[in-house]
Scaffold this active site. Structure first.
Site, PDB file in Angstrom:
ATOM      1  CG  ASP A  23      -1.866   1.202   1.280  1.00  0.00           C
ATOM      2  OD1 ASP A  23      -2.380   1.592   0.210  1.00  0.00           O
ATOM      3  OD2 ASP A  23      -2.100   1.764   2.364  1.00  0.00           O
ATOM      4  CB  SER A  24       0.262   4.794  -0.640  1.00  0.00           C
ATOM      5  OG  SER A  24      -0.953   4.882   0.088  1.00  0.00           O
ATOM      6  CB  CYS A  87      -3.361   0.417  -2.489  1.00  0.00           C
ATOM      7  SG  CYS A  87      -3.455   2.117  -3.091  1.00  0.00           S
ATOM      8  CD  GLU A 165      -0.552   6.817   6.402  1.00  0.00           C
ATOM      9  OE1 GLU A 165       0.502   6.870   7.066  1.00  0.00           O
ATOM     10  OE2 GLU A 165      -0.833   5.875   5.639  1.00  0.00           O
ATOM     11  CB  CYS A 197      -9.610   4.632   0.345  1.00  0.00           C
ATOM     12  SG  CYS A 197      -7.967   5.017   0.998  1.00  0.00           S
ATOM     13  CG  HIS A 199      -5.220   4.955   4.216  1.00  0.00           C
ATOM     14  ND1 HIS A 199      -4.628   4.438   3.088  1.00  0.00           N
ATOM     15  CD2 HIS A 199      -4.216   5.449   4.987  1.00  0.00           C
ATOM     16  CE1 HIS A 199      -3.310   4.635   3.171  1.00  0.00           C
ATOM     17  NE2 HIS A 199      -3.041   5.249   4.298  1.00  0.00           N
TER      18      HIS A 199
HETATM   19  N1  DGL Z   1      -4.860   3.191   0.687  1.00  0.00           N
HETATM   20  C1  DGL Z   1      -4.925   3.673  -0.635  1.00  0.00           C
HETATM   21  C2  DGL Z   1      -6.214   3.242  -1.349  1.00  0.00           C
HETATM   22  O1  DGL Z   1      -6.799   2.249  -0.987  1.00  0.00           O
HETATM   23  C3  DGL Z   1      -4.583   5.078  -0.997  1.00  0.00           C
HETATM   24  C4  DGL Z   1      -4.231   6.133  -0.056  1.00  0.00           C
HETATM   25  C5  DGL Z   1      -3.376   7.201  -0.731  1.00  0.00           C
HETATM   26  O2  DGL Z   1      -2.161   6.980  -0.761  1.00  0.00           O
HETATM   27  O3  DGL Z   1      -3.916   8.203  -1.228  1.00  0.00           O
HETATM   28  O4  DGL Z   1      -6.623   3.862  -2.280  1.00  0.00           O
END
Ligand code: DGL
Length: 271
Positions: A23-24, A87, A165, A197, A199
């Protein structure tokens, strides 16, 4: 035919070959959690591409160039049995390129629009993702195929990614900031929202407060079941081996290290 293929694959897999989560940032933890519940003996390599975080405000070209190349290098280095692009942004843009570049199974995370449409009574569903994810043709296609009789509200929020985050970094989250981030989805009859997402399931409680009465759809548990199916019959190390967490850029602070440890990942290293 199928069981023959499974048997051959199982014999070839090295017991210590890890599952690679990518993931990012910390979003992949929302997929890792349910996966570890199903496969507690699986060795994990978790990679956060913090050097390029956040993905959601980047262009399609940047993601499509970066993600397959990085995953190619990581696969050479760690020899995983399977890679999980935990992600939505990377998956909806780069999944076919990653699959073409790697010779292992690649599991992506794409917005769970189908279950959302199945559960909605008001026939108004939300897709809450990053700005990059919600504009993808992949999402148009899912909406057309599975939610043709629904109004699909799309909203991209970089703010929510930053708040997730911050939460895992141990910061207090202001409910007003969450409410402001989802305000464009309110007052429009939406009864189900897709957390598009990875996150965002990390903010499930805060989102429930900001969107009362709206059911959240988190694709994580379904992805975990898919990973378990794809690795069925494969050997795992006995005794279990340690895990690795890698950040490509800025590393995690002490609270985030604790957050990773609470998912069973204590060994943090940099690429
Ligand atoms: N967790 C990532 C997603 O599911 C992206 C978050 C990001 O880096 O903008 O899209």
């Amino acid at each position: 035919m199928r069981s023959h293929a499974t048997t051959v694959t199982s014999r070839l897999v090295n017991a210590s070959a890890p599952l690679l989560f990518f993931d990012s940032g910390v979003g992949g933890l929302s997929v890792l959690g349910p996966t570890r519940a199903l496969l507690p003996a699986a060795p994990i390599v978790y990679v956060a591409d913090s050097a390029a975080f956040p993905y959601g405000t980047r262009s399609e070209a940047e993601i499509a160039a970066r993600v397959p190349a990085l995953l190619g290098r990581l696969t050479e280095r760690f020899r995983p049995r399977l890679a999980v692009i935990a992600c939505n942004t990377a998956s909806t843009i780069a999944l076919p390129f990653v699959r073409a570049a790697l010779d292992i199974p690649v599991v992506g995370t794409v917005p769970a629009i189908k279950p959302a449409a199945e559960r909605s009574r008001s026939r108004v569903i939300g897709v809450l993702g990053t700005e990059a994810t919600v504009r993808q043709p992949y999402v148009d296609d899912l909406a057309m195929r599975f939610a043709a009789d629904c109004t699909v509200l799309r909203h991209g929020s970089a703010e929510l990614v930053a708040l997730a985050e911050a939460k895992l970094a141990g910061e207090a989250i202001d409910p007003a900031a969450i409410a402001a981030a989802v305000a464009p989805l309110t007052g429009r009859g939406m009864d189900v929202v897709v957390l598009a997402c990875t996150h965002f399931p990390l903010l499930a409680d805060e989102l429930a407060e900001a969107l009362p009465g709206v059911e959240q759809i988190d694709g994580g548990p379904g992805i975990a079941r898919r990973i378990a199916r794809l690795t069925e019959g494969q050997p795992w190390p006995e005794p279990p081996v340690g895990h690795i967490v890698l950040f490509t850029g800025a590393g995690p602070g002490p609270h985030m290290v604790e957050a990773f440890a609470s998912y069973g990942l204590g060994d943090v290293r940099h690429v």
